[in-house]
Write a protein that holds these residues in place. Structure first.
Motif, PDB file in Angstrom:
ATOM      1  N   TYR A   1       0.809  -1.216   0.000  1.00  0.00           N
ATOM      2  CA  TYR A   1       0.000   0.000   0.000  1.00  0.00           C
ATOM      3  C   TYR A   1       0.848   1.274   0.000  1.00  0.00           C
ATOM      4  CZ  TYR A   1      -4.279  -2.733   0.456  1.00  0.00           C
ATOM      5  OH  TYR A   1      -5.325  -3.590   0.221  1.00  0.00           O
TER       6      TYR A   1
ATOM      7  N   LEU B   1       1.830   2.363  11.518  1.00  0.00           N
ATOM      8  CA  LEU B   1       0.881   1.250  11.658  1.00  0.00           C
ATOM      9  C   LEU B   1       1.596  -0.006  12.154  1.00  0.00           C
ATOM     10  CD1 LEU B   1      -1.255   1.864   8.425  1.00  0.00           C
ATOM     11  CD2 LEU B   1      -2.038   2.101  10.790  1.00  0.00           C
TER      12      LEU B   1
ATOM     13  N   ILE C   1     -10.113   1.887  -1.208  1.00  0.00           N
ATOM     14  CA  ILE C   1      -9.522   1.646   0.121  1.00  0.00           C
ATOM     15  C   ILE C   1     -10.027   2.632   1.186  1.00  0.00           C
ATOM     16  CG2 ILE C   1      -7.375   1.327   1.415  1.00  0.00           C
ATOM     17  CD1 ILE C   1      -7.334  -0.703  -0.674  1.00  0.00           C
TER      18      ILE C   1
ATOM     19  N   GLU D   1     -10.059   1.597  22.552  1.00  0.00           N
ATOM     20  CA  GLU D   1      -8.867   2.184  21.925  1.00  0.00           C
ATOM     21  C   GLU D   1      -8.467   1.436  20.641  1.00  0.00           C
ATOM     22  OE1 GLU D   1      -9.091   0.999  24.873  1.00  0.00           O
ATOM     23  OE2 GLU D   1      -7.572  -0.541  25.252  1.00  0.00           O
ATOM     24  N   ARG D   2      -9.084   0.271  20.377  1.00  0.00           N
ATOM     25  CA  ARG D   2      -8.808  -0.445  19.119  1.00  0.00           C
ATOM     26  C   ARG D   2      -9.807  -0.062  18.024  1.00  0.00           C
ATOM     27  NH1 ARG D   2      -5.481  -5.053  20.059  1.00  0.00           N
ATOM     28  NH2 ARG D   2      -5.311  -5.172  17.799  1.00  0.00           N
TER      29      ARG D   2
ATOM     30  N   THR E   1     -10.371   2.215  15.771  1.00  0.00           N
ATOM     31  CA  THR E   1      -9.809   3.380  15.076  1.00  0.00           C
ATOM     32  C   THR E   1      -9.646   3.092  13.580  1.00  0.00           C
ATOM     33  OG1 THR E   1      -7.543   2.621  15.370  1.00  0.00           O
ATOM     34  CG2 THR E   1      -8.462   3.986  17.138  1.00  0.00           C
TER      35      THR E   1
ATOM     36  N   ASP F   1      -6.854   3.507  12.090  1.00  0.00           N
ATOM     37  CA  ASP F   1      -5.581   2.786  11.959  1.00  0.00           C
ATOM     38  C   ASP F   1      -5.781   1.283  12.125  1.00  0.00           C
ATOM     39  OD1 ASP F   1      -4.153   5.045  11.437  1.00  0.00           O
ATOM     40  OD2 ASP F   1      -3.114   5.136  13.367  1.00  0.00           O
ATOM     41  N   GLU F   2      -6.611   0.894  13.093  1.00  0.00           N
ATOM     42  CA  GLU F   2      -6.874  -0.540  13.269  1.00  0.00           C
ATOM     43  C   GLU F   2      -7.597  -1.103  12.041  1.00  0.00           C
ATOM     44  OE1 GLU F   2      -6.001  -2.766  15.565  1.00  0.00           O
ATOM     45  OE2 GLU F   2      -5.016  -1.365  16.939  1.00  0.00           O
TER      46      GLU F   2
ATOM     47  N   MET G   1      -7.131  -0.032   9.004  1.00  0.00           N
ATOM     48  CA  MET G   1      -6.107  -0.150   7.964  1.00  0.00           C
ATOM     49  C   MET G   1      -5.210  -1.355   8.230  1.00  0.00           C
ATOM     50  SD  MET G   1      -5.574   1.354   5.118  1.00  0.00           S
ATOM     51  CE  MET G   1      -4.506   0.498   3.939  1.00  0.00           C
ATOM     52  N   LEU G   2      -4.958  -1.674   9.501  1.00  0.00           N
ATOM     53  CA  LEU G   2      -4.186  -2.879   9.816  1.00  0.00           C
ATOM     54  C   LEU G   2      -4.928  -4.122   9.310  1.00  0.00           C
ATOM     55  CD1 LEU G   2      -2.819  -2.169  13.433  1.00  0.00           C
ATOM     56  CD2 LEU G   2      -1.483  -2.352  11.327  1.00  0.00           C
TER      57      LEU G   2
ATOM     58  N   ILE H   1      -7.057  -4.314   6.802  1.00  0.00           N
ATOM     59  CA  ILE H   1      -7.000  -4.357   5.330  1.00  0.00           C
ATOM     60  C   ILE H   1      -5.609  -4.780   4.860  1.00  0.00           C
ATOM     61  CG2 ILE H   1      -7.176  -2.967   3.217  1.00  0.00           C
ATOM     62  CD1 ILE H   1      -9.189  -1.168   4.744  1.00  0.00           C
ATOM     63  N   SER H   2      -4.572  -4.189   5.470  1.00  0.00           N
ATOM     64  CA  SER H   2      -3.196  -4.487   5.058  1.00  0.00           C
ATOM     65  C   SER H   2      -2.853  -5.947   5.323  1.00  0.00           C
ATOM     66  CB  SER H   2      -2.205  -3.584   5.805  1.00  0.00           C
ATOM     67  OG  SER H   2      -2.508  -2.225   5.575  1.00  0.00           O
ATOM     68  N   LEU H   3      -3.254  -6.439   6.506  1.00  0.00           N
ATOM     69  CA  LEU H   3      -2.985  -7.833   6.833  1.00  0.00           C
ATOM     70  C   LEU H   3      -3.636  -8.751   5.804  1.00  0.00           C
ATOM     71  CD1 LEU H   3      -2.054 -10.109   8.792  1.00  0.00           C
ATOM     72  CD2 LEU H   3      -4.385 -10.014   9.695  1.00  0.00           C
TER      73      LEU H   3
END
Lengths: 216, 216
Positions: A174, A188, B131, B154-155, B157, B159-160, B162-163, B165-167
């Motif tokens: 990405y 991240l 995305i 706190e999870r 978010t 960013d979480e 995006m993690l 999707i990236s994973l």
């Protein structure tokens, strides 16, 4: 055996010409003639080192994978004495992101190969070549961290190691597609590591932590 | 406007011929002529619908991305009534893995485009097109889960999201490279979700869980 060494060195130089093409415009339609021109040698001379395009592509992929392995080793050796497992993991994983020109060109070359490798068993075998060793090494680091009480023991597994590798691969993809910047990818990754190590991460003072530890 | 509809339908048929080529041998060196042959029409007729190779490539990518979006919507609609955020997330993310022929061919086509997109701003913009919307949708599901007490707040978010999707992107890449099987990729995704939702995941009875919840 200077002759054999010379032969290998010439093959590496040709590989580097191929990478420059892969990094700047991809491998789509790249011929032996294009690579010879980029390397500043004649087609006949190139064919003395590689008889076919496939032979050249495979050698160049093997060579870049060797260099990527060396870069990871260098990153580990570059850490302060007796690095924590967390520091080792972070150094290796961030080394897989396109944070500098060298790793960016490596990933662009991998991207050029990836589209070919899904249809070519030999390239695919080479593309996945280092992964099992990396997974075992990361799993060992997770086990060390668990022994030090920095990680829940049930997270110190080969599967967790593979999650780390897969996540980093996706983050890097990405970056190349400009979904996010290299800096965001690193942020991240750090968030993921903070989630994984959580409050149990008890590294020595001076450990670089770019985000606050998660609250798992 | 039947004529306009027909024009669009013909362009979609040509796209599907392109995907068959991309899925079976990649796009390396594929010409308009190759695609015309695969579509069973003359080159002249193809050029009536696409003047250039780039125009055809971009349209075919837009079309496959539209279909991928529809497939995700269908997966959500296929869930039992009032699905939990966990179920919605799992349905979407597992739909991004090559677990059946349709998603596998979609990923092979994406792989063929990926190598081009890193050097082509227009293709890159289209490749990353869905995305941000997906990230916002996943973040919303995480927030809903946190509200239901199924996830640490706190999870919940972006960013979480995006993690996640990236994973999943990385897991899918490694299926195509045969680092692991589709089944292993799904098992690893489930492990990640179990880590994320942990003991807080309080879905209704009958929620499919292929792995035991993690012990975070």
């Amino acid at each position: 055996m200077p002759k054999k060494v010379d032969h290998e060195a010439r093959r590496q130089e040709i590989s580097e010409a191929l990478w420059r093409i892969a990094g700047s415009r991809g491998l789509d339609g790249t011929s032996l003639r294009d690579v010879a021109a980029e390397a500043g040698i004649s087609l006949g001379r190139l064919q003395h080192y590689f008889r076919t395009r496939d032979e050249m592509l495979l050698f160049a992929l093997q060579h870049i994978n060797r260099l990527a392995g060396e870069r990871i080793r260098e990153r580990i050796e570059g850490l302060a004495k007796d690095p924590t497992p967390y520091e080792v993991l972070r150094a290796c994983l961030s080394g897989m992101l396109p944070l500098d020109d060298k790793s960016r060109i490596g990933l662009l070359v991998s991207a050029a190969y990836y589209a070919r490798a899904v249809h070519d068993e030999e390239l695919r075998a080479e593309a996945r070549n280092g992964i099992p060793r990396l997974r075992a090494f990361f799993a060992e680091q997770l086990r060390l961290a668990a022994e030090r009480g920095e990680l829940p023991p049930e997270r110190a597994t080969e599967d967790e190691a593979m999650l780390l590798i897969s996540l980093t691969e996706g983050l890097a993809t990405y970056v190349l597609l400009e979904v996010h910047s290299p800096e965001t990818a690193l942020r991240l990754l750090d968030q993921y590591l903070a989630n994984l190590f959580g409050a149990g991460q008890a590294g020595p003072a001076g450990v670089e932590r770019t985000v606050a530890a998660g609250a798992e």
